[in-house]
Scaffold this motif. Sequence first.
Motif, PDB file in Angstrom:
ATOM      1  N   ILE B  55      -7.617 -11.460 -34.020  1.00 36.49           N
ATOM      2  CA  ILE B  55      -7.642 -11.211 -32.552  1.00 36.49           C
ATOM      3  C   ILE B  55      -8.106 -12.519 -31.990  1.00 36.49           C
ATOM      4  O   ILE B  55      -7.364 -12.841 -30.718  1.00 36.49           O
ATOM      5  CB  ILE B  55      -8.200  -9.836 -31.971  1.00 36.49           C
ATOM      6  CG1 ILE B  55      -7.439  -8.562 -32.822  1.00 36.49           C
ATOM      7  CG2 ILE B  55      -8.311  -9.767 -30.503  1.00 36.49           C
ATOM      8  CD1 ILE B  55      -8.329  -7.375 -32.618  1.00 36.49           C
ATOM      9  N   ARG B  56      -9.145 -12.952 -32.428  1.00 36.63           N
ATOM     10  CA  ARG B  56      -9.938 -14.124 -31.866  1.00 36.63           C
ATOM     11  C   ARG B  56      -8.855 -15.521 -31.719  1.00 36.63           C
ATOM     12  O   ARG B  56      -8.806 -15.984 -30.559  1.00 36.63           O
ATOM     13  CB  ARG B  56     -10.877 -14.648 -32.621  1.00 36.63           C
ATOM     14  CG  ARG B  56     -11.911 -15.757 -32.483  1.00 36.63           C
ATOM     15  CD  ARG B  56     -12.536 -16.389 -33.622  1.00 36.63           C
ATOM     16  NE  ARG B  56     -11.578 -16.779 -34.608  1.00 36.63           N
ATOM     17  CZ  ARG B  56     -11.954 -16.841 -35.917  1.00 36.63           C
ATOM     18  NH1 ARG B  56     -12.918 -16.603 -36.556  1.00 36.63           N
ATOM     19  NH2 ARG B  56     -10.928 -17.202 -36.938  1.00 36.63           N
ATOM     20  N   ASP B  57      -8.343 -15.571 -32.891  1.00 37.43           N
ATOM     21  CA  ASP B  57      -7.531 -16.807 -32.819  1.00 37.43           C
ATOM     22  C   ASP B  57      -6.160 -16.537 -31.840  1.00 37.43           C
ATOM     23  O   ASP B  57      -5.650 -17.505 -31.251  1.00 37.43           O
ATOM     24  CB  ASP B  57      -6.974 -17.403 -34.277  1.00 37.43           C
ATOM     25  CG  ASP B  57      -8.243 -17.978 -34.962  1.00 37.43           C
ATOM     26  OD1 ASP B  57      -9.242 -18.143 -34.189  1.00 37.43           O
ATOM     27  OD2 ASP B  57      -8.005 -17.749 -36.151  1.00 37.43           O
ATOM     28  N   ILE B  58      -5.524 -15.219 -31.698  1.00 37.59           N
ATOM     29  CA  ILE B  58      -4.477 -15.074 -30.899  1.00 37.59           C
ATOM     30  C   ILE B  58      -4.835 -15.385 -29.248  1.00 37.59           C
ATOM     31  O   ILE B  58      -4.178 -15.827 -28.556  1.00 37.59           O
ATOM     32  CB  ILE B  58      -3.976 -13.699 -31.187  1.00 37.59           C
ATOM     33  CG1 ILE B  58      -3.317 -13.658 -32.622  1.00 37.59           C
ATOM     34  CG2 ILE B  58      -2.891 -13.175 -30.004  1.00 37.59           C
ATOM     35  CD1 ILE B  58      -2.861 -12.525 -33.084  1.00 37.59           C
ATOM     36  N   LEU B  59      -6.354 -14.918 -29.129  1.00 33.18           N
ATOM     37  CA  LEU B  59      -6.801 -14.800 -27.771  1.00 33.18           C
ATOM     38  C   LEU B  59      -6.804 -16.459 -27.536  1.00 33.18           C
ATOM     39  O   LEU B  59      -6.621 -17.029 -26.420  1.00 33.18           O
ATOM     40  CB  LEU B  59      -7.967 -14.384 -27.529  1.00 33.18           C
ATOM     41  CG  LEU B  59      -7.971 -12.828 -27.579  1.00 33.18           C
ATOM     42  CD1 LEU B  59      -9.416 -12.093 -27.512  1.00 33.18           C
ATOM     43  CD2 LEU B  59      -7.119 -12.326 -26.394  1.00 33.18           C
TER      44      LEU B  59
END
Lengths: 222, 222, 222
Positions: B55-59
């Motif tokens: 989720i962090r990297d997608i955001l």
Amino acid sequence: MNEVLFVVPLWVDLSAVAIGAVQGAMFAARFQDRQLDWLGVAIIGVVVGLGGGLIRDILLGQVPASLQNNWYLPVASGAALLGMLLLRTVTRLGPVIIGLDALTIGMFGAIGSTKALAAGLPVIPAIFVGTVSAVGGSVLRDVMLGVPVALMHVGSLYAVAAAVGTALLVLAVTFGTPLGIAAIVGVSSTAVIRLLAVRFGWTLPEQRQIGGWRIWRRSTRG
Amino acid sequence: MNEVLFVVPLWVDLSAVAIGAVQGAMFAARFQDRQLDWLGVAIIGVVVGLGGGLIRDILLGQVPASLQNNWYLPVASGAALLGMLLLRTVTRLGPVIIGLDALTIGMFGAIGSTKALAAGLPVIPAIFVGTVSAVGGSVLRDVMLGVPVALMHVGSLYAVAAAVGTALLVLAVTFGTPLGIAAIVGVSSTAVIRLLAVRFGWTLPEQRQIGGWRIWRRSTRG
Amino acid sequence: MNEVLFVVPLWVDLSAVAIGAVQGAMFAARFQDRQLDWLGVAIIGVVVGLGGGLIRDILLGQVPASLQNNWYLPVASGAALLGMLLLRTVTRLGPVIIGLDALTIGMFGAIGSTKALAAGLPVIPAIFVGTVSAVGGSVLRDVMLGVPVALMHVGSLYAVAAAVGTALLVLAVTFGTPLGIAAIVGVSSTAVIRLLAVRFGWTLPEQRQIGGWRIWRRSTRG
């Protein structure tokens, strides 16, 4: 490394999306007590038909392929609504749909894993992305319908079929097999495993611990 | 601004992923009536161990770090399956696992918030991304298992611990504290708050409205 | 093509986010038996107020706008907590909130579809992205709360209102209408359809198959 990209003609990809969407409509038909309206059915079609590709492209940091073209969304929602209206015919075609679906998950897996390789991912993440491409739509479907995610429970090797097929494809490509042959091996492995699993009711073992048989048996009796 | 990036050695990150995955397997073991199969347990491991980072990297608009390396996926799924097989041993190690997990969410929060700062995000979004890195895996786990998302209900300050730790880290970095010291402050704050919350059963107040006590009491009696 | 981007002043966008967050808090208030704590209410505010924009920007491959600015997260979580504390007042303002919300989904749809056009997407995906911008927050809310996704069930044309409004906007822009006029047409169409649907209880037909009336009636009696 762009030459490893397994590209299928648009009409083949759209047919696969339509088959996924029809499957979604058949699945949604089980929930008649939950009052899905026509929009809900169309959304399920989009989610099942396009969901795997959406997750794939988001993981690869790209704008989803299905949003770069005017065809995908109407085909997915239209196929789902048609599947809803012609439910009896579609249900009678059950075996045909299962066969086409087995081919479809094989193809989605092949497209996903080669797209991941082309984006520079190592082999294990590429197999993962291919598998997610194949099964992601059904995961999103279950989350949207608020039912437990089917592929995590004792089932019919849906994800395993996709993972084995994409793994064979990725390994074949890595060891220099021409892409066409690797893709045929991958897609047909997935389709065959999936069909055999449906035919013979193959399942994976349930979760259990070593030496925990007695506890286990007690808990299943309770 | 790349120098604010808090990087940990790969083996430390993989250990944190493995601890998350083992926790996931222990959580999944409560659902034996739901017939999770081995694949389901492996998926829970991947989801809990890698979900926050995904989720962090997608955001942040980046290809997830765990997909750029062949190690993360096998470590996460392998640790979950090992946790499942050795459930009795793992359960006996409960306090050790809780301690390591408190350290792990601190570390995920520190990695996430500094990665967000390095990507140019302002301080409040950076704290948000750090917190999501720490707790995102558990949110995805609950969604995949079809149970209410734990951290939204009266619980043990899991997310608050992560938010306070990352906020201290981000503020310290903003005011010029060397990154090493800021990271130690952030990680240890998260770990200590989390452990104290578990030890003393701290919770946040439930939702309620000003002046609504009578309505509230009636509704809880009904 | 950047001139088609429909930009609203920051305070208008933040007001829309706050209205969404207050709606989220009102929705969460129905779940008092589920023990949402204050953090849970703040999360619902972030999810409902910012979720649509987050999904929009992830689909467009961009870092979410709400993470590039220190205002969005505090406004969304603060508005939700205020809505929780002042629940009685907010409930009394029901009609005002419904009116503002109808305007809000129209605006989110307009921002989303023009941002998609500006990113080079074709018209149908742009309508889809606009609609998802408008309703995505409510989908994420339902998934996080573990309840069936509202917009898929027989309801009050929430998504249809958003889709019709964004479609009119996108078509108007495509045929050369100045953006200001197109945006007014789109936003007001969405708002009017939404308000009429609430007023007259309009719904879409439920899922059903052609010629399946007898089966249908039997299944609904069972």
